[in-house]
Structure formats: structure tokens, C-alpha cells
Design a protein around this motif. Sequence first.
Motif, PDB file in Angstrom:
ATOM      1  N   MET A   1     -17.192 -78.992-115.011  1.00  0.00           N
ATOM      2  CA  MET A   1     -18.455 -78.512-114.459  1.00  0.00           C
ATOM      3  C   MET A   1     -19.164 -77.561-115.399  1.00  0.00           C
ATOM      4  O   MET A   1     -18.577 -77.077-116.366  1.00  0.00           O
ATOM      5  CB  MET A   1     -18.229 -77.861-113.098  1.00  0.00           C
ATOM      6  CG  MET A   1     -17.234 -76.715-113.069  1.00  0.00           C
ATOM      7  SD  MET A   1     -16.897 -76.108-111.405  1.00  0.00           S
ATOM      8  CE  MET A   1     -15.466 -77.049-110.968  1.00  0.00           C
ATOM      9  N   LYS A   2     -20.406 -77.341-115.096  1.00  0.00           N
ATOM     10  CA  LYS A   2     -21.189 -76.291-115.732  1.00  0.00           C
ATOM     11  C   LYS A   2     -21.638 -75.393-114.599  1.00  0.00           C
ATOM     12  O   LYS A   2     -22.233 -75.865-113.636  1.00  0.00           O
ATOM     13  CB  LYS A   2     -22.378 -76.875-116.495  1.00  0.00           C
ATOM     14  CG  LYS A   2     -21.942 -77.687-117.685  1.00  0.00           C
ATOM     15  CD  LYS A   2     -23.099 -78.146-118.521  1.00  0.00           C
ATOM     16  CE  LYS A   2     -22.557 -78.933-119.712  1.00  0.00           C
ATOM     17  NZ  LYS A   2     -23.623 -79.426-120.578  1.00  0.00           N
ATOM     18  N   ILE A   3     -21.295 -74.105-114.719  1.00  0.00           N
ATOM     19  CA  ILE A   3     -21.642 -73.168-113.649  1.00  0.00           C
ATOM     20  C   ILE A   3     -22.415 -71.986-114.219  1.00  0.00           C
ATOM     21  O   ILE A   3     -22.285 -71.652-115.394  1.00  0.00           O
ATOM     22  CB  ILE A   3     -20.405 -72.668-112.875  1.00  0.00           C
ATOM     23  CG1 ILE A   3     -19.463 -71.860-113.773  1.00  0.00           C
ATOM     24  CG2 ILE A   3     -19.655 -73.827-112.241  1.00  0.00           C
ATOM     25  CD1 ILE A   3     -18.317 -71.210-113.018  1.00  0.00           C
ATOM     26  N   ALA A   4     -23.216 -71.388-113.366  1.00  0.00           N
ATOM     27  CA  ALA A   4     -23.948 -70.172-113.710  1.00  0.00           C
ATOM     28  C   ALA A   4     -23.547 -69.096-112.716  1.00  0.00           C
ATOM     29  O   ALA A   4     -23.290 -69.383-111.547  1.00  0.00           O
ATOM     30  CB  ALA A   4     -25.449 -70.419-113.642  1.00  0.00           C
ATOM     31  N   VAL A   5     -23.485 -67.849-113.192  1.00  0.00           N
ATOM     32  CA  VAL A   5     -23.119 -66.729-112.334  1.00  0.00           C
ATOM     33  C   VAL A   5     -24.288 -65.747-112.332  1.00  0.00           C
ATOM     34  O   VAL A   5     -24.822 -65.402-113.388  1.00  0.00           O
ATOM     35  CB  VAL A   5     -21.825 -66.035-112.830  1.00  0.00           C
ATOM     36  CG1 VAL A   5     -21.437 -64.907-111.908  1.00  0.00           C
ATOM     37  CG2 VAL A   5     -20.695 -67.048-112.963  1.00  0.00           C
ATOM     38  N   PHE A   6     -24.669 -65.319-111.138  1.00  0.00           N
ATOM     39  CA  PHE A   6     -25.794 -64.410-110.960  1.00  0.00           C
ATOM     40  C   PHE A   6     -25.346 -63.167-110.209  1.00  0.00           C
ATOM     41  O   PHE A   6     -24.499 -63.239-109.328  1.00  0.00           O
ATOM     42  CB  PHE A   6     -26.905 -65.078-110.134  1.00  0.00           C
ATOM     43  CG  PHE A   6     -27.521 -66.277-110.788  1.00  0.00           C
ATOM     44  CD1 PHE A   6     -28.661 -66.138-111.567  1.00  0.00           C
ATOM     45  CD2 PHE A   6     -26.961 -67.533-110.626  1.00  0.00           C
ATOM     46  CE1 PHE A   6     -29.227 -67.241-112.174  1.00  0.00           C
ATOM     47  CE2 PHE A   6     -27.526 -68.641-111.234  1.00  0.00           C
ATOM     48  CZ  PHE A   6     -28.663 -68.495-112.008  1.00  0.00           C
ATOM     49  N   ALA A   7     -25.943 -62.030-110.550  1.00  0.00           N
ATOM     50  CA  ALA A   7     -25.834 -60.804-109.763  1.00  0.00           C
ATOM     51  C   ALA A   7     -27.214 -60.632-109.147  1.00  0.00           C
ATOM     52  O   ALA A   7     -28.162 -60.275-109.841  1.00  0.00           O
ATOM     53  CB  ALA A   7     -25.461 -59.622-110.639  1.00  0.00           C
TER      54      ALA A   7
END
Length: 154
Positions: free
Chosen positions: A102-108
Motif C-alpha cells: 500500500m501507499k499511505i499518508a499520515v496527517f495530524a
Amino acid sequence: MPITRKVQSSLLLLFIFLMAQSNHAQVTTPGTRARRLLGGYSQVDTDNLQVIQGAKAVVESLRKGGGENISIDLPKTSDDGDLRIKVLEASSQVVAGMNFKMKIAVFAGEQCIGGLSPIVFRDLQGTYSVTSYGEDIPCETVREMLGSNEEEDE
């Protein structure tokens, strides 16, 4: 050495599962019809529950110190309701369990912390483990991918 009924049942269930999954993996080349690709990765929905659980396992592993070469700096506690994970792309591979690439993005909140391209293994008991954290994905690329995903959804 005789095989017990329990082992026979387990092998039968595994065989049925593998056959069902192999019907989903297809390859298309220009000028040819789609053909099955046994053992290869096939695209899955990014909102698939197993994919989401795999992405969560990646973040938990990062919190515990995994991914030494990954530049995402996560809080070490899980008391951050503002932290959000977005799966950008996902594919699965049937093995003795399931691999999820997968390709994931993490956000705050709305702020991108970064992205990565892990491979996560889900064993037959449902336990997830990170086999590779893959490459970092810069936030600029994450925004481009989110933009192209939104265009496809329209």
C-alpha cells in the motif's frame, strides 16, 4: 503419517480461499484479453477493512520504534485523536495469509506528516505485521495523489 481431520479441514478451507482469491487477480496486456495472474498482487479498494487494519498496524509499529529509515515523526502515544491515516493505493497477494502492498499518508489534523509505501502481512489468525516500510512519500506527492484520486471519484 496419517493426516488428522482438523488438518484436512484446514487445508480444504485454505485451498478454497486461495482459489477464490486467484479469480480476482488479472493481467491485461494491449491486444489481449485479461488473464489470471496466480500469486501476483491485485488491486483492492483503499477502504477495505483488512487494508485499513494493515495501515493502522504500520502506524502502531512506527510508534514503537520501527521503520528506522522512515522520516515520519509520530507521537509515541496513541492519545492523539487528531492523527489520521489515509490509504492512497492498495493491492493484495495471497500467500500463506495475505500480503498488502500500500501507499499511505499520515496527517495530524489537516497537516500532512508524510507518507510511505509499506508491505504488511496478515497471517491466517488475523495478526498483522509489517514486513517492509518501503520508501518515504513526500507530502507534495501525497497531495498530488489525493488530487488525482478525487478526480477519479468524480
